[in-house]
Write an enzyme that holds these catalytic residues in place. Structure first.
Site, PDB file in Angstrom:
ATOM      1  CG  ASP A  75      37.703  -5.760  49.472  1.00  0.00           C
ATOM      2  OD1 ASP A  75      38.917  -5.712  49.719  1.00  0.00           O
ATOM      3  OD2 ASP A  75      37.244  -5.964  48.339  1.00  0.00           O
TER       4      ASP A  75
ATOM      5  N   GLY B 293      37.647 -15.730  44.181  1.00  0.00           N
ATOM      6  CA  GLY B 293      38.814 -15.203  44.873  1.00  0.00           C
ATOM      7  C   GLY B 293      38.718 -13.727  45.200  1.00  0.00           C
TER       8      GLY B 293
ATOM      9  CD  GLU C 247      41.594  -3.508  48.410  1.00  0.00           C
ATOM     10  OE1 GLU C 247      41.829  -4.658  48.014  1.00  0.00           O
ATOM     11  OE2 GLU C 247      40.636  -3.229  49.162  1.00  0.00           O
TER      12      GLU C 247
ATOM     13  CD  GLU D  33      35.306  -9.719  30.756  1.00  0.00           C
ATOM     14  OE1 GLU D  33      36.144  -8.905  31.205  1.00  0.00           O
ATOM     15  OE2 GLU D  33      34.314 -10.071  31.402  1.00  0.00           O
TER      16      GLU D  33
END
Length: 497
Positions: free
Chosen positions: A170, A191, A237, A293
């Site tokens: 990943d 997650g 990906e 953020e």
């Protein structure tokens, strides 16, 4: 992948340097300065005004990418804003600016496995962490966005790891704060797939080998930012990136750890995430903040983060460090355009032909606000527009607001969307709240102190804003029909649409 019904994409660039040259060839897309800049807050402060856009405090704008050639205390230049514009993304992908999500979704049909190469420019210079003069803090010019940041951050850092049980790979972008000469803290939101892999290593009390690639092809960055459901656990990906580029992604074996890095990178950090060890993100500054953020606020420093022990840094000759301004338009591109692709897939599957386009608006950082362009074909589609909103919430749980507009509204023009909300909207019938739904923890309003009925932080009232005309009233909401004229007859240099 077999059975493809769309032509294979062919990206216009292969790496960051080709991307820079492409931008130089287009007016208004690239600027550079040789004036010395301090990486501690000043660099980000400059780009805030030049081109950051997004949810950054005003004044700001969506502007050109910017290269800082002379960074105080370092020999390495810093580039920011490469991906901070839909127009630039379209240039890199050779795609339609208004249908980037669908372009990325179509590229899924051409996913191709990455390939391992024997040599790569990203390993032209090798610096080992066990050398006495090695120090990340003086080697790489990681900027701070604001004076309150927990420390210097690598913000365009692609971690690659491998599941110790399945061998699946990943790649994910994570927030990395430099904590010492050879230590970096890593924030992995619950997650995220790399985090799930690390939990397995942590349970086994084994270090997790990782590579951190920075300054890669902008097309690879976009593919890596795709999220579930389009990229479930176990889907690499980089396969998708190969389909989006039109050629396989090249990998190179790391020098010091059992992992591979992206061969196109300007800079690669090799290391291991340590088991059973945690540090406070702001352990050296005690500011209480991490960095800005995407919602536009300073993130709270995490009190307990895993540590990456660095083994080596490898670079190209004369490397360029790539970064972003936290809440800016660059995050909108990285988060929002892949979200548009995922939503397009879910909506096409559930309600074929109803939703003609999707935009993840900048105001939501690419995550919170979705605008759906609805094409009602007959009376049977009345009510399905709201079903489309429910599909969007289900496909992308972090979304908070969905705005529905008709297909005569430009979803990329906020003035046009607000016009629809003014003239095709009555709150009593057009606002559909859905209370008590888990959304995103970085939304400061999703908290019991803001709304007493919220049982926990991260719980929101999701809302559908239905700004579409009821099918039975469609003839009363036709926009004034101006004549379509070729303006260049009157203004030969006219550059408008």
């Amino acid at each position: 992948m077999t059975g493809s019904t769309t032509p294979a994409p062919k990206a216009a660039v292969r790496d960051l340097r080709e991307a820079i040259e492409l931008l130089k060839a287009h007016d208004g897309q690239f600027v550079s300065t040789a004036v010395e800049v301090d990486p501690e807050a000043e660099l980000a402060g400059v780009y805030k005004k030049v081109g950051a856009g997004g949810t950054v405090q005003r004044p700001t704008r969506v502007g050109p990418a910017m290269l800082f050639e002379n960074v105080k205390g370092y020999d390495i230049p810093v580039i920011v804003g490469v991906l901070a514009s839909r127009k630039r993304i379209a240039l890199f992908m050779d795609a339609d600016e208004e249908f980037l999500g669908r372009h990325m979704l179509d590229a899924m049909q051409h996913a191709t496995d990455p390939v391992l190469v024997d040599s790569a420019p990203c390993q032209e210079v090798v610096q080992l962490a066990d050398e006495p003069d090695f120090d990340l803090r003086t080697l790489l010019p990681a900027p701070t966005n604001t004076p309150e940041d927990a420390g210097p951050y690598f913000c365009m850092a692609v971690l690659r790891g491998t599941d110790p049980e399945t061998g699946q790979h990943d790649v994910t972008i994570h927030r990395l704060c430099v904590q010492g000469r050879d230590e970096i803290s890593v924030f992995m939101q619950t997650g995220r797939h790399i985090g799930f892999m690390y939990e397995k290593y942590d349970a086994m009390d084994e270090p997790m080998p990782i590579t951190i690639s920075m300054g890669i092809s902008p097309v690879e960055y976009m593919a890596i930012s795709f999220e579930p459901p389009s990229t479930p656990y176990g889907f690499d990906e980089l396969e998708f990136a190969g389909g989006l580029k039109g050629s396989p992604v090249e990998l190179i074996k790391a020098k010091t750890v059992d992992e591979a890095a992206l061969a196109s990178a300007e800079i690669v950090i090799e290391g291991e995430i340590q088991p059973k060890r945690r540090v406070a993100e702001d352990q050296h500054t005690n500011t209480g903040f991490a960095m800005p953020e995407f919602p536009g606020y300073d993130g709270v420093a995490n009190p307990s983060l895993p540590i990456i022990k660095v083994k080596a840094v490898t670079t190209r000759t004369n490397p360029i460090l790539q970064t972003l301004v936290g809440p800016g338009e660059e995050h909108v591109s990285l988060a929002g355009i892949p979200t548009e692709g995922s939503l397009t897939q879910a909506l096409d599957d559930a309600l074929p032909g109803l939703v003609t386009n999707v935009y993840s608006h900048s105001a939501g950082g690419g995550k919170y606000v979705g605008i759906l362009q609805i094409h009602k074909r007959d009376h049977n589609d009345q009510g399905r527009e709201r079903q489309a909103a429910l599909v969007a919430f289900g496909a992308f749980p972090e979304m908070k607001h969905v705005i529905l507009v008709d297909d005569d509204v430009d979803i990329f023009d906020t003035d046009d969307v607000l016009w629809a909300m003014t003239t095709r909207f009555q709150a009593e019938r057009s606002v559909i709240p859905i209370p008590g739904v888990r959304c995103h923890p970085l939304d400061p309003s999703a908290d019991p102190e803001f709304l007493w009925t919220n049982p926990d932080h991260g719980i929101s009232t999701k809302v559908i804003f239905d700004c579409t005309v009821p099918w039975s009233l469609r003839d009363r909401f036709i926009r004034a029909p101006f004549q379509d004229v070729d303006v260049t007859r009157f203004l030969p240099d006219w550059a408008g649409d």
